[in-house]
Every structure is written in structure tokens, then in C-alpha cells.
Design an enzyme around this catalytic site. Structure first.
Site, PDB file in Angstrom:
ATOM      1  N   HIS A 235      30.202  87.548  26.469  1.00 37.81           N
ATOM      2  CA  HIS A 235      29.273  87.406  27.596  1.00 37.81           C
ATOM      3  C   HIS A 235      28.969  85.937  27.888  1.00 37.81           C
ATOM      4  CE1 HIS A 235      27.923  91.629  28.208  1.00 37.81           C
ATOM      5  NE2 HIS A 235      28.289  91.759  26.945  1.00 37.81           N
TER       6      HIS A 235
ATOM      7  N   GLU B 106      27.526  84.793  30.449  1.00 35.50           N
ATOM      8  CA  GLU B 106      26.227  84.682  31.135  1.00 35.50           C
ATOM      9  C   GLU B 106      25.068  84.722  30.147  1.00 35.50           C
ATOM     10  OE1 GLU B 106      27.889  87.375  30.766  1.00 35.50           O
ATOM     11  OE2 GLU B 106      26.576  89.136  30.664  1.00 35.50           O
TER      12      GLU B 106
ATOM     13  N   CYS C 245      32.727  92.315  29.770  1.00 37.93           N
ATOM     14  CA  CYS C 245      32.394  93.464  28.937  1.00 37.93           C
ATOM     15  C   CYS C 245      32.746  94.761  29.676  1.00 37.93           C
ATOM     16  CB  CYS C 245      30.931  93.378  28.502  1.00 37.93           C
ATOM     17  SG  CYS C 245      30.545  94.409  27.081  1.00 37.93           S
TER      18      CYS C 245
END
Lengths: 229, 76
Positions: free
Chosen positions: A200, A202, A87
Site C-alpha cells: 500500500h 498510500e 491490493c
């Protein structure tokens, strides 16, 4: 496996990234503040997290890209250390020149925050070896400036070199995500040790997140790095 | 010495903000606008002996992203 997460003023995914790295690799990353001019010795993996570094002043990622720690990250990338930018981290990587092109305001002007379908285009990199070529995965996005731009000659070269790692998958009921050129969602450098992506991973490492497709990215990286070491 | 730097999107680069401004102007009743492109204006206060090369380097290295933007330097 020795890793670091770079933290800028305004980073807000640094702790999520640290949890993902710690849970999946078994060792906690060093959290490295932007003002540091040197990284810990012997790093295998560096993550540049999402957020709004320096309040997105001037351009997203522009100020972070000129911070002292990024000079050390550029040097580490040149030595072959795996560098993942998510990002805002992707925006920082383009602003440093580690990845080509630029990430502009989303074509629809909206901040896009939802799960998106992605197709895995390149499974030869350390980041994507744990996926099948052409496989569709789902990861969340949350960004305002994810509209990838490069000139046509650059885009043709990137496609020819297999450097498009992830693409927003066609047929999404909600239409195009952000206007990205050729639906590029994730991009590799020429050596394949730097990946920038808007989604994302994560935020998708366990079922409670609504999906765990991101977990396989980290598992692939850490398995690849331990084989290399 | 005052320096004005104008940073504008390169021709052909989509400018969604310009389009939104265009749309808003039209909705206010302003007709006959063909196009709107938004940019950035930066004022620098610099030493009088600052060279053109240094000003150019400031633009290339930070003030503009030359992948998508052009810049113009104007000595005030």
C-alpha cells in the site's frame, strides 16, 4: 492533473488513496462509484483502491472486475491513462485481464499485515521512475490473497519484458511474505501504464505513517504525467 | 433446468486450503489421506433452452478464473 478513485461496495482504502492523491498532486480526485458507466472526461490517473469489494464474493476482485465502471477503466487503460491498482485493486486488475495471472490465497493461509521490504526491479515506468533500480524500500501490506500465480511460460515472459516492477526482497527475517511466484509484489502491463501491487503506497506518504517510501511513487507518477501533458 | 458447475484448481496449482483441510483431518485421527483439494460448487437454475455455449461462456467469463481453475458443467 485530473484523477479518479474508483469506489466499490466494500472498498476501504479509497479515502486514504484520495488523501494521498490530493496531498501530493494538489488536486482532489473524483470519487467514482462502481455503478457509473462513464468516467469523468480528461482523466490522467485512475486509482483502484484496496478493500474487500463485493465482500470478496466468488473470488477477490471477481465481481468488481465485471462492474459497469470497470469497462470504462479498461477503455481508459487502452487509451494510455495511468491506472494504479493497490491490493484489492491489483486483484481487480488481474480479474479484468488488464494484468496477467491471478492472486490466490496466501500460501501460509494467514492474513499478512505488516511492513515488508521490497526491491524495485523496473524504474522505466511512470510509476517507478522516482526510485533507483534495485533500491530497497519498505511499504505496508495487508492482504489474505496476495499469492501471485502465473504459469512458468508467462512468468518467464513477464521477467523478460521487465514487467516485474516490485519484488518482495530476499533476506526478510520473517521469511516469504505470501508465497508469490518469484516473489512478485507488483506487476506492469505491456504498455507500462497499468501497475498492480499488493503493498500500500498510500499508507506510506508521511513520516507519521512510519515511512514515506510510497510518497515517491505518487510524486513520480504526477511529475511524469505533468511532463507528458 | 438445474445445472451444477464444479470449479476446481488446476493440477499443479498450490491449494493451501486443501492442505489445511488435509492437516485438520489428520489431526482428527483420519489416516491414509494422500491429498485434499478444495473447490467450489455452484447450482444454476436456468431456462430449459439454455445452450451449452452459453453455459460455457458463463463459466469462462465469471464462474471460474481459467488462469488457475478448471470447470465442469453437469446438467441436472
Amino acid at each position: 492533473m485530473k484523477s479518479a478513485v474508483i469506489v466499490f461496495p466494500g472498498s476501504n482504502c479509497d479515502r486514504d488513496m484520495a488523501v494521498a492523491i490530493r496531498d501530493i498532486s494538489g488536486s482532489a480526485p473524483a470519487m467514482v462509484w462502481h455503478g457509473e458507466s462513464a468516467l469523468p472526461d480528461g482523466l490522467d490517473f485512475i486509482a483502484i483502491p484496496g478493500g474487500f469489494s463485493y465482500g470478496d464474493y466468488l473470488r477477490s476482485g471477481a465481481m468488481a472486475a465485471r462492474s459497469p465502471v470497470m469497462r470504462a477503466v479498461v477503455d481508459a487503460a487502452a487509451r494510455g491513462v495511468a491506472v494504479l491498482g493497490v491490493c484489492n485493486g491489483f486483484q481487480v486488475l488481474t480479474e479484468t485481464g488488464l494484468l496477467p495471472g491471478a492472486l490466490m490465497r496466501n500460501a501460509g493461509l494467514n492474513f499478512v499485515c505488516r511492513d515488508v521490504a521490497l526491491s524495485v526491479e523496473n524504474t522505466q515506468s511512470v510509476f517507478t521512475s522516482n526510485y533507483r533500480a534495485g533500491e530497497q524500500i519498505v511499504l505496508p501490506v495487508a492482504h489474505h490473497d496476495g499469492n501471485y500465480f502465473a504459469d512458468d511460460a508467462t512468468l518467464d515472459r513477464l521477467e523478460g519484458e521487465g514487467r516485474v516492477a516490485l519484488r518482495y526482497a530476499g533476506g526478510d527475517a520473517n521469511g516469504r511474505v505470501n508465497g508469490s511466484a518469484r516473489d512478485i509484489a507488483g506487476l506492469l502491463n505491456d504498455a507500462g501504464n497499468v501497475l498492480g501491487l499488493m503493498p500500500h503506497p498510500e499508507r506510506a506518504i508521511e513520516a507519521a505513517h512510519g515511512g514515506s517510501d510510497g510518497r515517491r511513487l505518487f510524486e513520480g507518477v504526477f511529475a511524469g504525467l505533468s511532463v507528458a501533458a | 433446468m438445474k445445472i451444477n458447475v464444479y470449479v476446481t484448481l488446476k493440477p499443479g496449482v498450490l491449494d493451501p486450503q486443501g492442505k489445511a483441510i488435509h492437516h485438520a483431518l489428520a489431526s482428527l485421527g483420519f489416516a491414509g489421506i494422500d491429498d485434499v483439494r478444495a473447490g467450489r460448487f455452484i447450482e444454476l437454475e436456468v431456462a430449459n433452452d439454455t445452450s451449452d455455449d452459453d453455459l460455457d461462456a458463463m463459466c469462462r467469463k465469471l464462474l471460474a478464473n481459467t488462469v488457475i481453475e478448471n470447470y465442469r458443467i453437469e446438467r441436472g
